[in-house]
Design a protein around this motif. Sequence first.
Motif, PDB file in Angstrom:
ATOM      1  N   VAL A  62      -1.762  14.883  -5.140  1.00 14.79           N
ATOM      2  CA  VAL A  62      -2.716  14.019  -4.434  1.00 14.79           C
ATOM      3  C   VAL A  62      -3.912  13.707  -5.318  1.00 14.79           C
ATOM      4  N   LEU A  83      -5.419   5.710  -8.752  1.00 14.13           N
ATOM      5  CA  LEU A  83      -5.955   4.612  -7.958  1.00 14.13           C
ATOM      6  C   LEU A  83      -7.369   4.239  -8.406  1.00 14.13           C
ATOM      7  N   GLU A 120       1.940   1.868  -3.411  1.00  7.52           N
ATOM      8  CA  GLU A 120       0.839   2.310  -4.257  1.00  7.52           C
ATOM      9  C   GLU A 120       0.568   3.807  -4.129  1.00  7.52           C
ATOM     10  N   VAL A 121       0.810   4.377  -2.936  1.00  4.82           N
ATOM     11  CA  VAL A 121       0.531   5.799  -2.733  1.00  4.82           C
ATOM     12  C   VAL A 121       1.780   6.670  -2.862  1.00  4.82           C
ATOM     13  N   LEU A 150       0.825  -1.211   0.000  1.00  2.00           N
ATOM     14  CA  LEU A 150       0.000   0.000   0.000  1.00  2.00           C
ATOM     15  C   LEU A 150       0.854   1.255   0.000  1.00  2.00           C
ATOM     16  N   LEU A 191      -2.924  11.183  -7.806  1.00  2.00           N
ATOM     17  CA  LEU A 191      -2.830   9.882  -7.145  1.00  2.00           C
ATOM     18  C   LEU A 191      -4.219   9.254  -7.016  1.00  2.00           C
ATOM     19  N   LEU A 192      -5.205  10.041  -6.587  1.00  2.00           N
ATOM     20  CA  LEU A 192      -6.568   9.526  -6.442  1.00  2.00           C
ATOM     21  C   LEU A 192      -7.124   9.061  -7.782  1.00  2.00           C
ATOM     22  N   ILE A 222      -4.638   7.968   2.724  1.00  2.00           N
ATOM     23  CA  ILE A 222      -5.188   7.278   1.557  1.00  2.00           C
ATOM     24  C   ILE A 222      -4.863   5.787   1.626  1.00  2.00           C
ATOM     25  N   ALA A 223      -3.625   5.472   2.024  1.00  2.00           N
ATOM     26  CA  ALA A 223      -3.225   4.064   2.165  1.00  2.00           C
ATOM     27  C   ALA A 223      -4.095   3.358   3.200  1.00  2.00           C
ATOM     28  N   ARG A 240      -1.094  10.967   2.004  1.00  2.00           N
ATOM     29  CA  ARG A 240      -0.866   9.693   1.305  1.00  2.00           C
ATOM     30  C   ARG A 240      -1.014   8.511   2.274  1.00  2.00           C
ATOM     31  N   GLN A 256       2.608  13.971   2.414  1.00  2.00           N
ATOM     32  CA  GLN A 256       2.946  12.581   2.740  1.00  2.00           C
ATOM     33  C   GLN A 256       1.946  12.004   3.745  1.00  2.00           C
TER      34      GLN A 256
END
Length: 341
Positions: free
Chosen positions: A190, A197, A137-138, A134, A193-194, A162-163, A159, A156
């Motif tokens: 961010v 995912l 992944e982030v 995880l 990243l979203l 999110i993880a 993140r 961070q």
Amino acid sequence: MSPHKTLEVKNLKKHFSLGKGKTLKAVDGVSFDIYKGETFGLVGESGCGKSTTGRTIMNLYNKTDGEVIYEGQSVHHLSEKEQFLLKRRMQMIFQDPYASLNPRSTVAEIISEPMEIHNLFSSNKERMARVYELLEEVGLNRDHANRYPHEFSGGQRQRIGIARALALDPDIIIADEPISALDVSVQAQVVNLLERLQDEKGLTYLFIAHDLSMVQHISDRIGVMYLGHMVELTSSEQLYDKPLHPYTKALLSAIPIPDPDIEDQREQVIIEGEIPSPIDPPSGCVFRTRCPMAMDVCAKKAPVWQEVEKEHYVACHLYNDEIVDPEEAKNQQHKMKVTIQ
């Protein structure tokens, strides 16, 4: 084939009793659907009730009235075991990435805690392998696992949040202003990243924010809230190309455009006054006390929620021919003509 509804919110209300006969109507009859795999943006000024809506959907607040339906089943009439299982399917990312993380726990403990609670892995070795996965992944790495939240930057920490939300492999994530506490340079990272995912995992998002420019970038459809009510809902493209509600027009006109030639030509719509108190909201249309297009009828009747164009809903008397003469409505709208470039 019609899109699959993951979440249905029907006439949701959340009122807080303040004692002495006073009630704060934070959310007062909000309805919308979220389809599988989409990002539904929920926007509005601070105090409009959007975060309370998200928390009530998650059952962090008990609803006052209405219903939230997940995959065809009401979330409010589940057994304790069913509620426990539902929490695996619905997760939340909170606004403040520092306040939402336990400062006394390491990153590994924060991310692995949901897995332990739900007994996802039989051994600590398996859980830690998932934690490392995880973190990768982030955009972090296994070296961060034994550090504490205060050792990270705001981006961070988000993140890590999110993880943690991804730890139970959810279907839908409610992101409550996940970028508002971050530096502008980090916000885009961010959001990207979203989006990545979502593409990789087929996630569904309820993205709550007050930054309309960022919401436009990430959302498929957008709902606009004001003082506990939904005032407009349509696709992201339609909302920005052809806003209908005076409040939406004012919000959009406040977004700066990085082109001085266009910015100088654009009419700015300034909303006068402060947002009224949800303890004592205005009669009729809740926006009428600040609306430059308010009419006498706005103080007498609450506007109905109606589909004015295909998949474009609005609550405003200007679009109800039974209440307002079309010619009068046209004259009122002329007063507030605004071009969104």
